[in-house]
Structure formats: C-alpha cells, structure tokens
Design a protein around this motif. Structure first.
Motif, short mmCIF file in Angstrom:
data_model
loop_
_atom_site.label_atom_id
_atom_site.label_comp_id
_atom_site.label_asym_id
_atom_site.label_seq_id
_atom_site.Cartn_x
_atom_site.Cartn_y
_atom_site.Cartn_z
N VAL A 139 0.93 -1.38 0.54
CA VAL A 139 -0.02 0.39 -0.34
C VAL A 139 0.64 1.13 0.05
CG1 VAL A 139 -1.29 1.46 1.16
CG2 VAL A 139 -1.87 -0.64 1.12
N LEU A 140 1.58 1.94 -0.80
CA LEU A 140 1.95 2.74 -1.74
C LEU A 140 0.90 4.39 -0.82
CD1 LEU A 140 2.86 2.18 -4.67
CD2 LEU A 140 4.13 1.52 -2.25
N LEU A 141 1.45 5.13 0.16
CA LEU A 141 0.87 6.20 0.60
C LEU A 141 1.64 7.44 -0.37
CD1 LEU A 141 0.33 5.49 4.22
CD2 LEU A 141 -1.44 5.14 2.63
N PHE A 142 0.91 8.28 -0.89
CA PHE A 142 1.31 9.44 -2.00
C PHE A 142 1.11 10.33 -0.82
CE2 PHE A 142 1.28 6.64 -4.73
CZ PHE A 142 2.97 6.44 -5.94
N LEU A 143 2.49 11.21 -0.08
CA LEU A 143 1.74 12.71 1.38
C LEU A 143 2.62 13.41 0.70
CD1 LEU A 143 2.36 10.21 4.15
CD2 LEU A 143 0.13 10.49 2.92
N SER A 144 2.24 14.87 1.44
CA SER A 144 3.31 15.73 0.97
C SER A 144 3.39 16.69 2.54
CB SER A 144 2.10 16.99 0.07
OG SER A 144 1.56 16.94 -1.12
N ASP A 145 4.72 17.06 2.51
CA ASP A 145 4.96 18.06 3.35
C ASP A 145 4.27 19.30 4.03
OD1 ASP A 145 6.45 18.90 6.39
OD2 ASP A 145 8.67 19.35 4.27
N GLY A 146 4.19 19.10 4.98
CA GLY A 146 3.15 20.88 5.50
C GLY A 146 1.19 19.82 5.53
N CYS A 147 0.65 18.93 5.05
CA CYS A 147 -0.11 18.36 4.84
C CYS A 147 -1.08 17.93 5.71
CB CYS A 147 -0.45 17.69 3.71
SG CYS A 147 -1.56 17.13 3.26
N ARG A 148 -1.69 18.45 6.66
CA ARG A 148 -2.60 17.76 7.57
C ARG A 148 -3.36 16.92 8.35
NH1 ARG A 148 -6.12 21.62 11.56
NH2 ARG A 148 -7.60 20.80 10.44
N THR A 149 -3.82 17.13 6.72
CA THR A 149 -4.80 15.56 6.26
C THR A 149 -3.82 14.23 5.92
OG1 THR A 149 -6.29 16.84 5.59
CG2 THR A 149 -6.09 14.45 4.46
N CYS A 150 -2.76 14.85 5.47
CA CYS A 150 -1.64 13.86 5.18
C CYS A 150 -1.13 13.04 6.20
CB CYS A 150 -0.34 13.98 4.54
SG CYS A 150 -0.68 14.60 2.43
N ARG A 151 -0.71 13.97 7.70
CA ARG A 151 -0.19 13.82 8.54
C ARG A 151 -1.00 12.54 9.65
NH1 ARG A 151 1.67 18.85 8.43
NH2 ARG A 151 0.33 18.95 10.21
#
Length: 172
Positions: free
Chosen positions: A65-77
């Motif tokens: 399961v690959l999670l594509f995330l962004s730094d600074g994104c609260r939903t990503c955290r």
C-alpha cells in the motif's frame, strides 16, 4: 431630436445588444450539448495495470500500500498516523505500507512508524497521484488493486478494511 425619439433609439440599441449576448449564450449551449467538453478523466493509475517501480520499493515478496503524501499537509499526517496504527495493530502478515514524498521526507510525526521514501516525483507522475493524500494498493502479483485519493483517516481505514476484509485486525 425630441425626448421620445432619443428614448426609442436608445431602446433599440439596448435590444440589439441584448440579442447579441443571447445569441452568444445559445452558441455556447449548443457547443456544450454537442459534447465539445470532455467528461472528467479518472485520477490515478488504472486498476489491473502493472505497478511501476513497486519491486524496487518493496521487493517481490507481497503486496503493498503506497501512500503518496505531502510535507505540510495536515490530512496527510492524519492518514499517515492511521496507516501506522493499522499496520501496528494487525495480527496477520499483510501488505507493506510505504509513505512516498515528492520532496524531502518530513520530520517523523509522533506515532508514525512507517518507512518513508523521499525525492520521488517520478512515482507521483507514474501513478498519476495529482492530489495528496493518495493511496495505491498493489496486489501480490504487482498489479494495481485500487488507486484513489483519500480525504481522511476514516476513508483510509475503510479502504484497507475493504481490501483486507478476510484478514483480522485488532481494534485500536
């Protein structure tokens, strides 16, 4: 020229301008009804397609399961924390969970225990992950099972529970 005549001329000019505007609107509606505008395309790599670069990331042993995330994104955290909780709370040998970032991997969030890979914008392009957080589930054979953006930790947990329904996970 008297007042009535000038009022009539101004009225006819206004009517002509209004007719031009209405004819332009009718032309636009006609183009839309002919299908000039394409329907929105599906986001993400198509299910059933080979997952690019997955063997290099997690090996050939099992699904991922690959999670594509962004730094600074609260939903990503939040999604990362939910994935960490799900991974640590499972009582079965499941997929490898991996966090991917286009840029640098941010400082470890409290409770986040997933491995993370940074500086991989090529994977964001390959998987068509145009928004974050974005999840791609890859099966044992290296084929994409699901590919979609997730907007909350609940959506991620629902997706994981749907994909791995037959396997028990402890509640946390």
């Amino acid at each position: 020229m008297d007042f009535v005549t000038s009022a009539l001329i101004a009225s006819w000019v206004a009517i002509c301008l209004l007719a031009l505007v209405v004819s332009g609107l009718i032309r636009q509606v006609h183009q839309l009804s002919k299908g000039a505008v394409r329907p929105p395309r599906r986001v993400g790599i198509q299910p059933g397609a080979p997952a690019p670069g997955v063997a290099e990331l997690v090996g050939d042993q099992r699904g991922a399961v690959l999670l594509f995330l962004s730094d600074g994104c609260r939903t990503c955290r939040d999604v990362l924390a939910a994935a960490s909780d799900w991974a640590s709370g499972r009582s079965f040998e499941g997929p490898v969970l991996l966090a991917l970032y286009a840029g640098q991997v941010p400082e470890a969030a409290p409770g986040a225990t997933l491995p993370a890979v940074g500086h991989r914008p090529d994977l964001f392009d390959s998987y068509d992950a145009i928004a974050t957080p974005f999840v791609v589930a890859v099966g044992d054979g290296g084929l994409v099972l699901r590919s979609e953006p997730v907007g909350s930790r609940g959506e991620l947990l629902e997706l994981l529970d749907t994909l791995y329904r037959g396997q028990v996970r402890s509640a946390s």
